[in-house]
Design an enzyme around this catalytic site. Structure first.
Site, short mmCIF file in Angstrom:
data_model
loop_
_atom_site.label_atom_id
_atom_site.label_comp_id
_atom_site.label_asym_id
_atom_site.label_seq_id
_atom_site.Cartn_x
_atom_site.Cartn_y
_atom_site.Cartn_z
N ASP A 67 41.67 43.01 28.75
CA ASP A 67 42.62 41.91 28.82
C ASP A 67 43.19 41.75 27.41
OD1 ASP A 67 43.96 39.54 29.73
OD2 ASP A 67 42.35 38.37 28.80
N CYS A 105 51.75 42.03 34.05
CA CYS A 105 52.36 41.32 35.17
C CYS A 105 53.34 40.32 34.57
CB CYS A 105 51.30 40.59 36.00
SG CYS A 105 52.06 39.37 37.11
N CYS A 152 50.32 41.89 41.37
CA CYS A 152 49.76 42.37 40.10
C CYS A 152 49.12 41.28 39.26
CB CYS A 152 50.81 43.14 39.29
SG CYS A 152 52.45 42.45 39.14
N ARG A 153 49.45 40.02 39.51
CA ARG A 153 48.89 38.96 38.66
C ARG A 153 47.38 38.83 38.91
NH1 ARG A 153 50.07 34.39 35.59
NH2 ARG A 153 48.85 32.57 36.14
N LYS A 154 46.60 38.98 37.85
CA LYS A 154 45.15 38.78 38.00
C LYS A 154 44.89 37.34 38.44
CE LYS A 154 44.64 40.44 33.73
NZ LYS A 154 44.02 40.85 32.43
N ASP A 180 45.22 38.53 25.85
CA ASP A 180 45.10 37.22 25.20
C ASP A 180 43.67 36.67 25.34
OD1 ASP A 180 47.83 37.36 24.64
OD2 ASP A 180 48.36 36.33 26.51
MG LIG Z 1 42.67 36.36 28.56
ZN LIG Z 2 52.82 40.34 38.97
#
Ligand SMILES: [Mg+2]
Ligand SMILES: [Zn+2]
Length: 186
Positions: free
Chosen positions: A14, A96, A106-108, A16
């Site tokens: 990941d 994403c 696609c968004r976790k 951030d």
């Molecule tokens: Mg993070």
């Molecule tokens: Zn996405």
């Protein structure tokens, strides 16, 4: 053509809260993109030791209009330049760009970004470490059949405190440098 994976395998990070400082106000420019202590060296060490390092990151700030693709490229140029200066390499970055209500895949915590990396490398994600600081990183990792690892930077301490039973027993490290050290010892 199939993208090559280095001999020791793939590691997915990941961004951030793992590589760079997260911000409730979003990280919107290369200038605001500040590495966490030891993270750049950790990526360089993994890469120099024969791992392929990729990054999978939700960047809903794009959908929210907080920054544009050019700004995002600037952040990632900075990441790659800093890692490169230590002799390492970030092989691939997937993001994403959607917002939470866009209905994307696609968004976790959904596994779409991880599946995209699996397609890129034509590789199974079984046993591939996915290092994150939020529950959605762990959920995405598990949904993709990878191995979730948690770091205590970013949201990590809060994530650890409210960790779902499903993730009891996963490996937890103080930061990316500690996680990398453990992976390098394996
Ligand atoms: Mg993070
Ligand atoms: Zn996405």
């Amino acid at each position: 053509m199939k993208a090559a994976i280095a001999p020791r395998g793939l590691i997915i990070l990941d961004r951030d809260g793992v590589i760079n400082r997260d911000s409730a106000a979003f990280v919107k420019s290369a200038d605001e993109w500040r590495p966490l202590p030891g993270s750049i060296g950790a990526i360089a060490d993994l890469s120099k030791a024969g791992f392929t390092v990729a990054v999978a990151s939700n960047q809903s700030g794009l959908a929210r209009g907080l920054f544009d693709r050019a700004a995002l490229r600037g952040m990632h140029r900075k990441l790659r330049r800093l890692v490169g200066a230590q002799g390492g390499r970030v092989d691939r970055i997937v993001v994403c760009p959607h917002g939470p209500d866009d209905g994307c895949s696609c968004r976790k915590p959904l596994p779409g970004l991880l599946h995209r990396l699996a397609r890129h490398y034509e590789a199974s994600l079984e046993g591939v470490p996915v290092i994150g600081d939020s529950a959605r990183d762990l959920e995405a990792a598990r949904a993709a059949g990878a191995t979730p690892l948690l770091v205590r930077t970013g949201n990590g301490t809060r994530t650890e405190a409210s960790l779902d039973d499903a993730f009891a027993g996963i490996a937890i490290y103080d930061d990316l440098a500690a996680a990398a050290a453990a992976l390098l010892e394996q």
